[in-house]
Design a protein around this motif. Structure first.
Motif, short mmCIF file in Angstrom:
data_model
loop_
_atom_site.label_atom_id
_atom_site.label_comp_id
_atom_site.label_asym_id
_atom_site.label_seq_id
_atom_site.Cartn_x
_atom_site.Cartn_y
_atom_site.Cartn_z
N ARG A 27 0.77 -1.15 -0.06
CA ARG A 27 0.09 0.14 -0.11
C ARG A 27 0.83 1.24 0.02
NH1 ARG A 27 -5.49 -0.51 -1.27
NH2 ARG A 27 -6.14 -2.10 -0.12
N GLY A 28 0.53 2.27 -0.77
CA GLY A 28 1.41 3.36 -0.83
C GLY A 28 1.11 4.45 0.11
N GLY A 29 2.00 5.11 0.43
CA GLY A 29 1.93 6.27 1.38
C GLY A 29 2.72 7.50 1.11
N GLN A 30 3.02 8.16 2.10
CA GLN A 30 3.80 9.50 2.05
C GLN A 30 3.65 10.43 0.99
OE1 GLN A 30 7.57 6.78 2.14
NE2 GLN A 30 8.12 8.29 3.69
N ALA A 31 2.27 10.73 0.54
CA ALA A 31 1.83 11.42 -0.43
C ALA A 31 2.34 12.66 -0.11
CB ALA A 31 0.29 11.45 -0.51
N MET A 32 2.35 13.45 1.03
CA MET A 32 2.80 14.92 1.18
C MET A 32 4.52 14.94 0.95
SD MET A 32 0.06 16.45 1.91
CE MET A 32 -0.60 15.28 0.78
N GLU A 33 5.14 14.00 1.38
CA GLU A 33 6.51 13.89 1.24
C GLU A 33 6.82 13.73 -0.22
OE1 GLU A 33 4.91 12.47 3.57
OE2 GLU A 33 5.86 12.89 5.33
N GLN A 34 6.30 12.73 -1.02
CA GLN A 34 6.27 12.39 -2.35
C GLN A 34 6.16 13.95 -3.40
OE1 GLN A 34 4.72 9.08 -4.15
NE2 GLN A 34 4.67 8.14 -2.39
N ARG A 35 4.90 14.46 -2.91
CA ARG A 35 4.69 15.86 -3.62
C ARG A 35 5.56 17.05 -3.35
NH1 ARG A 35 -0.70 16.24 -5.20
NH2 ARG A 35 -0.98 18.40 -4.41
N ALA A 36 6.19 16.79 -2.21
CA ALA A 36 7.16 17.95 -1.71
C ALA A 36 8.41 17.39 -2.56
CB ALA A 36 7.26 17.82 -0.33
N LEU A 37 8.73 16.25 -2.55
CA LEU A 37 10.24 15.86 -3.23
C LEU A 37 10.06 16.04 -4.76
CD1 LEU A 37 12.60 14.63 -3.06
CD2 LEU A 37 11.80 12.02 -3.18
N ALA A 38 8.75 15.93 -5.28
CA ALA A 38 8.59 16.28 -6.71
C ALA A 38 9.14 17.86 -7.02
CB ALA A 38 7.40 16.03 -7.31
N ARG A 39 8.46 18.68 -6.04
CA ARG A 39 8.91 20.12 -6.31
C ARG A 39 10.25 20.46 -5.70
NH1 ARG A 39 3.01 21.50 -3.72
NH2 ARG A 39 1.84 21.17 -5.43
N PHE A 40 10.94 19.66 -5.14
CA PHE A 40 12.16 19.83 -4.67
C PHE A 40 13.13 19.74 -5.96
CE2 PHE A 40 16.23 19.29 -2.16
CZ PHE A 40 15.91 20.30 -1.42
N ILE A 41 12.92 18.76 -6.60
CA ILE A 41 13.48 18.41 -7.92
C ILE A 41 13.60 19.08 -8.83
CG2 ILE A 41 13.96 16.25 -9.69
CD1 ILE A 41 13.11 14.41 -7.27
N ASP A 42 12.00 19.50 -9.14
CA ASP A 42 11.71 20.40 -10.38
C ASP A 42 12.16 21.60 -10.19
OD1 ASP A 42 10.45 18.16 -11.50
OD2 ASP A 42 8.48 18.78 -10.85
N GLY A 43 12.24 22.15 -8.85
CA GLY A 43 12.70 23.59 -8.62
C GLY A 43 14.10 23.80 -8.80
N GLY A 44 14.85 22.48 -8.75
CA GLY A 44 16.21 22.83 -8.89
C GLY A 44 17.12 22.67 -7.36
N GLN A 45 16.26 22.75 -6.49
CA GLN A 45 16.96 22.50 -5.11
C GLN A 45 17.66 21.28 -4.86
OE1 GLN A 45 13.73 23.15 -5.82
NE2 GLN A 45 12.91 24.54 -3.97
N LEU A 46 17.47 20.33 -5.36
CA LEU A 46 18.48 18.87 -5.17
C LEU A 46 19.49 18.95 -6.17
CD1 LEU A 46 18.56 16.01 -4.09
CD2 LEU A 46 17.08 15.36 -6.15
N THR A 47 19.46 19.48 -7.38
CA THR A 47 20.81 19.60 -8.31
C THR A 47 21.66 20.67 -7.45
OG1 THR A 47 19.45 19.09 -10.37
CG2 THR A 47 21.49 20.21 -10.37
N ARG A 48 21.15 21.78 -6.96
CA ARG A 48 22.00 22.79 -6.63
C ARG A 48 22.59 22.32 -5.28
NH1 ARG A 48 17.77 26.21 -8.20
NH2 ARG A 48 16.76 26.17 -6.22
#
Length: 476
Positions: free
Chosen positions: A356-377
């Motif tokens: 069963r899947g979970g952590q929807a909030m963390e997953q959505r936050a991580l997607a934005r963290f990646i898309d916004g370039g913070q992870l690469t920086r």
């Protein structure tokens, strides 16, 4: 008489100090006495009014306890009042029973080696990034934004396979950094790398099938395969990675091959292109599990991604496994599998049946963290810091341990120091721990008895200026 002895404990000073409510205490005492056999089936209990008067309780509290035990089946009510139920409660033995034998575990569980102690925050603990340097404020912002948009769907089970935003972000991130060729539909998000490996072991092989593992290798992966009932074959590793010979292919053809090609764990070698292609050509009806463990930071070729086996032949039977534990923080527990296009439907349905899947909030936050370039920086900022720490660690190890060989360092966050037989690694590890420093004994990463002798030293949580003093604590 037995009932009076039980109820006398209602006035226990120790329970009063712990502020246990009288009604809860009465319920607990009666239940314990019934289960132990001190109150036999059919024993009449006093009426609620009388018990309340005799033991200085509120009658409502007595009624609550009786009703609770009636609902649980410990008591029965009839016209004559309340009595102990006539269920087959067994009288406890006069002597305490012996603990159950170890054999109560399944054979697969008994084969699992003991896990290492958790000392993740101590210096030189391998596999841990610099948690103090993580951009917590930026992460908190994307996490807060995700929670501000919460709906009933997000707090229920997560989307099968993971949040669509994260699957798209992971596919783009892997294409740019690791040469992985995939669509978002091929990405399946799971709670942690161990879950990903467990899914591979259970969905792609049957109990008794053969799995090849690196020797030495990643112990949690070995544990997962053993727990799934697979037959493990340990393949030696050299400077070019896993080295199976032609005879092994003939004698023990594998259903699964687990490999860490971009940064072999623990020795740090990189699987050569020749051997990568050989695995792809020979695997036949089996599967390659390509674990991208600890290869996020490429020190040998800064800025140039190490190509994944999956990218060499995207439709090959390769499951690409990765996590964000080294890039972000281990407690996030978000990992992913990339599966071939032709296997998306069946593996997707099997994963949905298994987890069963979970952590929807963390997953959505991580997607934005990646898309916004913070992870690469963050990766770009930390890469030169880790390279400096590795260089200082090498210098200090050479100074303190003379001509001992140092392995690894092309990628990842640890080095391996080989030791002579006169310095047993397990003894050094215990002595270092008493001085507040963590190291891992290389010998524990071997499945066979004739393993190597050395230390795994992580520098993710060791500041460069502290490394000389910390290495001094390691020296015998």
């Amino acid at each position: 008489m037995p009932l009076e002895l039980v109820l006398r404990a209602l006035h226990d000073p120790a329970a009063d100090r712990q502020r246990e409510p009288r009604q809860a205490r009465l319920c607990r005492l009666l239940k314990e006495a019934i289960l132990s056999g001190r109150l036999a089936p059919g024993t009449r209990l006093p009426g609620s009014r009388r018990l309340a008067e005799d033991y200085a309780m509120a009658r409502n509290g007595v009624l609550f306890a009786y009703q609770q035990l009636l609902a649980e089946g410990f008591l029965e009510a009839d016209r004559g009042g309340t009595r102990v139920g006539r269920l087959p409660f067994r009288r406890a033995a006069a002597e305490p029973s012996a603990p159950p034998p170890v054999s109560f575990l399944a054979q697969r569980a008994r084969r699992l080696p003991a896990a290492a102690r958790d000392e993740s925050f101590l210096p030189f603990a391998p596999g841990v990034p610099d948690l103090n340097a993580f951009p917590w404020r930026a992460w908190a912002k994307v996490l807060q934004r995700a929670w501000s948009e919460v709906s009933a769907r997000q707090v229920a089970y997560a989307e099968p396979g993971g949040e669509p935003e994260l699957r798209r972000a992971v596919a783009a991130f892997l294409a740019a950094r690791r040469g992985v060729a995939c669509t978002p539909e091929q990405v399946f998000v799971v709670p942690g790398g161990q879950t990903a490996l467990d899914a591979c072991a259970r969905l792609l092989a049957d109990a008794g099938d053969t799995v090849w593992l690196e020797e030495p290798g990643y112990a949690p992966a070995r544990n997962v395969m053993l727990a799934a009932g697979l037959r493990t074959v340990h393949v030696p590793v050299d400077e070019d990675g896993m080295a199976p010979g032609a005879a092994l292919w003939r004698a023990s053809p594998p259903r699964l091959v687990y490999v860490t090609p971009s940064h072999q764990y623990p020795l740090g070698s990189v699987l050569s292109l020749e051997r990568r292609l050989d695995l792809l050509n020979r695997i036949g009806g089996g599967w390659l599990i390509e674990d991208d463990y600890d290869s996020d930071f490429n020190h040998a070729r800064p800025g140039a991604p190490l190509p994944a086996i999956q990218g060499l032949r995207p439709d090959a039977p390769v499951i690409y496994v990765g996590t964000f534990s080294k890039l972000l923080y281990p407690g996030l527990r978000i990992a992913y599998l990339v599966v071939p296009r032709w296997a998306v439907r069946e593996i997707g349905e099997a994963l949905r049946a298994l987890h069963r899947g979970g952590q929807a909030m963390e997953q959505r936050a991580l997607a934005r963290f990646i898309d916004g370039g913070q992870l690469t920086r963050h990766v770009r900022r930390m890469a030169p810091i880790y390279r400096e720490r590795q260089a200082v660690l090498r210098t200090e190890l050479r100074a303190r341990f003379g001509g001992c060989e140092i392995l690894g360092g092309q990628a990842g966050l640890h080095l391996v120091l080989r030791l002579p037989a006169s310095l047993p690694d397990t003894a050094l590890v215990e002595a270092a721990l008493r001085r507040g420093v963590v190291a891992r004994a290389l010998s524990t990463y071997y499945a066979g008895p004739d393993g190597g002798n050395g230390l795994l030293l992580g520098y993710g949580m060791a500041a460069a200026e502290r490394i000389p003093e910390l290495v001094g604590r390691l020296a015998p």
